[in-house]
Structures are given as structure tokens and as C-alpha cells.
Design a protein around this motif. Structure first.
Motif, PDB file in Angstrom:
ATOM      1  N   LYS A  32      54.573  16.243  35.146  1.00  0.00           N
ATOM      2  CA  LYS A  32      53.380  15.618  34.567  1.00  0.00           C
ATOM      3  C   LYS A  32      52.841  14.539  35.499  1.00  0.00           C
ATOM      4  CE  LYS A  32      54.515  16.742  29.808  1.00  0.00           C
ATOM      5  NZ  LYS A  32      54.522  16.323  28.395  1.00  0.00           N
ATOM      6  N   ALA A  89      49.020  14.638  37.382  1.00  0.00           N
ATOM      7  CA  ALA A  89      48.115  13.489  37.418  1.00  0.00           C
ATOM      8  C   ALA A  89      47.800  13.080  38.847  1.00  0.00           C
ATOM      9  CB  ALA A  89      48.720  12.325  36.640  1.00  0.00           C
ATOM     10  N   GLY A  94      45.258  15.420  40.423  1.00  0.00           N
ATOM     11  CA  GLY A  94      43.914  15.099  39.944  1.00  0.00           C
ATOM     12  C   GLY A  94      43.366  13.850  40.612  1.00  0.00           C
ATOM     13  N   GLU A  95      44.239  12.850  40.780  1.00  0.00           N
ATOM     14  CA  GLU A  95      43.822  11.606  41.417  1.00  0.00           C
ATOM     15  C   GLU A  95      43.353  11.834  42.850  1.00  0.00           C
ATOM     16  OE1 GLU A  95      46.004   7.589  43.133  1.00  0.00           O
ATOM     17  OE2 GLU A  95      46.838   8.572  41.364  1.00  0.00           O
ATOM     18  N   THR A 118      40.829   7.465  36.655  1.00  0.00           N
ATOM     19  CA  THR A 118      40.928   8.858  36.211  1.00  0.00           C
ATOM     20  C   THR A 118      42.387   9.280  36.046  1.00  0.00           C
ATOM     21  OG1 THR A 118      38.888   9.369  37.413  1.00  0.00           O
ATOM     22  CG2 THR A 118      40.259  11.226  36.741  1.00  0.00           C
ATOM     23  N   SER A 119      43.222   8.891  37.016  1.00  0.00           N
ATOM     24  CA  SER A 119      44.644   9.232  36.962  1.00  0.00           C
ATOM     25  C   SER A 119      45.314   8.617  35.739  1.00  0.00           C
ATOM     26  CB  SER A 119      45.334   8.756  38.239  1.00  0.00           C
ATOM     27  OG  SER A 119      46.721   9.018  38.195  1.00  0.00           O
ATOM     28  N   HIS A 161      44.374  10.517  32.567  1.00  0.00           N
ATOM     29  CA  HIS A 161      45.112  11.782  32.534  1.00  0.00           C
ATOM     30  C   HIS A 161      46.563  11.548  32.116  1.00  0.00           C
ATOM     31  CE1 HIS A 161      46.317  15.696  34.855  1.00  0.00           C
ATOM     32  NE2 HIS A 161      46.554  15.775  33.572  1.00  0.00           N
TER      33      HIS A 161
END
Length: 439
Positions: free
Chosen positions: A153, A157, A160-161, A198-199, A202
Motif C-alpha cells: 500500500k 501511494a 502515484g506520488e 496527493t500521496s 491516497h
């Protein structure tokens, strides 16, 4: 056996994701270096030194506390206690992050003038203020997922970051780059802030979903018991981390001025600093992501062994891990030394980077082993010892840079890197051996 399978799975996922991320990050850094130029890389390295101090100020050892306490609760089969501890860690991380942001906000003028020598505007510092609470809370949640052995997980994240950061950086640099170094640094920090927020969002969604579900009864009814345990770890770690990070930041900031005192002008000192820290060191540290990722997983595992009194397992596992790390680091050092010219031309299309790769290559063995030793020590409740060693190392390094770099020039700076890493490795290794002998 099930625990071993989970550990191997987590190691595989973390190593795979880390390698992919490191490849992406390295090529992205190459793009940045080639886009903004050597002098801007040097200025941005100074900004990142300040930024890293802010992250340390905001995190205050909360990642270690989250990982350690949650792992200890799970070792006692207390899932409710683990998740209660995680919630308290997130709350503390928010408080630490907001305090750090406030300090940076009121000190923005001082940082801009005395730390960054007016090379950028204070708007960059204000951007850092926005990011710090989110980075701190992400650290607490990362520690929770590491302890519960669901590091995939964290990896999701992080992916995505990085994607958000790359896209935002490319757009912002294209928009602001013609306006000079100040806007280049502003674009890079703004992209980082957006990616950090954003991270966190998430991670928090993943965390909120994860902590739901049926759990066993908690041993701890009083939240103060968790607060005390969290503070017992975070306060000493925070104090030593602040000192160490502050000294490290001072060390980075005085390097250009010490080089100027040796006879180099301002631009050349920043260019030289940027070549080593912004171009050569990323290649040296590229494979270290494998070691760093693995080292992070050692903290909860050794914490479990330590809580359960499995001292023989601690000794055997430590010996195996250090042996594997030694072999890996030797291979990497030889590879970078032998192929330094090819790496320099292939990555940066500049042959001058190769000589610094050859000089720094032997240091890889010391650096990689030190990272693993630090991870083991943190799992054995010796995180304060690690920080004290780092503080002493920084003091010696600063003295070396301040007094000898003006005399020896740039070669003195290279020597200071070796002195710093050797001291850190020697003292940390001695502390680990002493702990293992006492078991």
C-alpha cells in the motif's frame, strides 16, 4: 513459516517497486539537471537541504514510533491496540507538522537571506510550509503499513506520488523556466508539494479502509498509555534528529561558502557542488534503494524478535543480512568504478562526472552497510544511539569543511564525505556489536 512468507513477499514487492521508482526518479533527475543547468542544480540542492530539515522537524521520529509500537502490539496479538496506536501517531504527526510549518513561516525571511543567500524568493519557503503537515502524517501511516506487513500500500501511494510529481514538474518547468533559477526552484518545489498532498490523500484512504474490520479486544483502555509510549520514542528521536538535521543542513549550506574561501567564485562553487550532489551522488545512491527498502522492513521484524526475546534469531539474522549487504555493495562499487565513463556519458553526456564516480565508488561499501546497521539498531530500540552517532558525525564533518575546505579546495570537500561516512559506519557498527554481545 507464514510470517516468513509474508516477509519475503513484502521484500519482493518493496524491492520491485523501489527499483522501478528509482529508475523513474533517476531519469527524471537527469531531465531536471539537463533542463535547469548546473548552477540551478546547485541552488536547488541548497533548497532541498532546508526542505529536508523541515521534514525532519515535522516528522519528529513519528515513523519509527508508529512502526515500533504497532509491531509490538501485533507481537502480543493485540490488533485493536495496534490500530489505536496508529491513530494516536497520526494525530501527533499532524501536530508536529503544523508546528514545523509555523516555524518555517515565521522564519522565511531569515532562511532566504542567511541560508539561501537570497538566491531565491521566500515564496519557495511558503510552499514548503504547506507540504510539511502532509509529509508528517504520511510518515505515520507509512510506519503503520510497514508494521502490519502491508507495504504494497505504501508502494502504490509512492507510485502515484512520483507520477503526479513528474507531470506537474514537466508542466511547471515548461511554463516558468524562461524566468530563471528562482522560478525553476519554485516549479520543482510546487510540483513536490502537489505530489505530497496527493500521496497523503491516497495513503489516508488506504489506511481508513484498512483499519476497519473485526478485531480482538485491546489490552490498553487508556489512551495516555499510548501517548506515553509514542512520546518515549519520538521525543528523544526528535531532539537528536533536530540537532542532526540542523547540523546536516548547516554542513550543506557552508559548502559553497567554504569553496569560495578557497578561491572559487560563487557560480563555480555552486556548479561544483551541483555536480557532486546533484549528478554524481544520484548514480552512487541509485542501487541503495534496494538496501534502504530492505532496511525499512528490518525495523518491525527485529522489534518483534526483541519483544519476544528471540535473541539467537536476532544474531543469526543480523549476520546473514550484513553478509548479503557486503557482497551486494562490493559488486555495485566495482561496477560503478569500472563503468564510470560509460555511465557518465550515457546518463549526462558529460565525461567530467566519471572521475567523481571513480573517487566515490569505494565509499559505497561503507554507506550501504551503515544503512542496514541503522535499520537493525532501530528495531532493537537503539534509535537514539543511531541519532547520537549521526550528530557526532555531522559535527566532525562541519569542522572539516569549515577549516580544511578553504585550504584544500574541492578535494577537501570530497575528503569530508569520506570522513563523515567512515565515522558513521564505525560508531554504528561498534554499537551493534556491543548490543549483540550483550544478548
Amino acid at each position: 513459516m507464514r510470517a516468513l512468507k509474508i516477509f519475503v513477499f513484502n521484500t519482493f514487492i518493496l524491492l520491485l517497486s523501489s527499483v522501478i521508482l528509482q529508475v523513474i526518479t533517476t531519469f527524471f533527475n537527469i531531465y531536471i539537471s539537463n533542463t535547469i543547468g548546473k548552477e540551478a542544480v546547485g541552488v536547488f540542492s541548497l533548497v532541498m537541504s532546508v526542505y529536508m530539515f523541515g521534514i525532519t522537524l515535522a516528522s519528529a521520529g513519528i515513523n519509527i514510533a508508529s512502526t515500533r509500537i504497532v509491531a509490538e502490539e501485533l507481537a502480543c496479538k493485540n490488533e485493536v491496540g495496534a490500530k489505536t496506536a496508529a491513530r494516536r501517531c497520526v494525530l501527533f504527526s499532524l501536530i508536529f507538522g503544523l508546528c514545523a510549518s509555523f516555524i518555517f513561516f515565521i522564519c522565511a525571511d531569515f532562511i532566504t537571506v542567511y541560508c539561501l543567500h537570497n538566491r531565491i524568493s521566500k515564496n519557495v519557503i511558503y510552499l514548503i510550509c504547506i507540504a510539511l503537515p502532509f509529509i508528517s502524517m504520511s510518515a505515520a501511516i507509512n510506519g503503520y503499513f510497514t508494521a502490519v506487513r502491508r507495504v504494497y500500500k505504501n508502494a502504490f501511494a509512492k507510485f502515484g506520488e512520483e507520477i503526479v510529481k513528474i507531470v506537474c514538474t514537466a508542466i511547471l518547468l515548461k511554463s516558468f523556466m524562461p524566468d530563471g533559477i528562482d522560478y525553476a526552484c519554485y516549479s520543482l518545489i510546487l510540483a513536490d508539494v502537489i505530489s505530497e498532498v496527493t500521496s497523503f490523500l491516497h495513503l489516508y484512504i488506504l489506511y481508513w479502509r484498512d483499519k476497519r474490520g473485526s478485531l480482538v479486544e485491546s489490552r490498553y483502555k487508556d489512551l495516555d498509555s499510548y501517548n506515553r509510549r509514542i512520546l518515549r520514542i519520538t521525543i528523544p528521536v526528535a531532539i537528536t534528529s533536530y540537532i542532526r538535521s540542523g547540523l546536516s543542513t548547516i554542513k550543506q549550506l557552508i559548502i559553497p561558502s567554504s569553496l569560495q574561501r578557497s578561491g572559487m567564485n560563487s557560480s563555480n562553487s555552486l556548479i561544483s557542488y551541483g555536480i557532486v550532489n546533484g549528478m554524481a551522488m544520484p548514480i552512487i545512491m541509485f542501487p541503495v534503494i534496494l538496501v534502504t527498502s530492505f532496511s525499512g522492513l528490518l525495523v518491525p521484524e527485529f522489534s518483534r524478535y526483541y519483544t519476544q526475546g528471540k535473541y539467537k534469531k536476532i544474531k543469526n539474522t543480523s549476520a546473514l543480512i550484513l553478509t548479503c549487504t557486503l557482497i551486494f555493495s562490493i559488486i555495485v562499487a566495482i561496477f560503478i568504478f569500472v563503468f564510470s565513463d560509460e555511465l557518465s556519458n550515457l546518463i549526462y553526456r558529460q565525461s567530467e562526472i566519471a572521475k567523481y564516480l571513480r573517487i566515490l565508488a569505494p565509499l559505497i561499501i561503507v554507506m550501504y552497510l551503515d544503512i542496514v546497521i541503522d535499520g537493525i539498531l532501530k528495531g532493537l530500540d537503539a534509535q537514539v544511539d543511531v541519532m547520537i552517532v549521526n550528530v557526532f558525525d555531522c559535527i566532525v564533518s562541519i569542522a572539516f569543511i569549515y577549516f580544511l575546505v578553504p585550504v584544500l579546495g574541492f578535494s577537501g570537500y570530497i575528503m569530508s564525505i569520506f570522513v563523515s561516512e567512515v565515522i558513521d559506519f564505525t560508531l554504528s557498527g561498534y554499537r551493534l556489536l556491543k548490543l549483540l554481545r550483550e544478548m
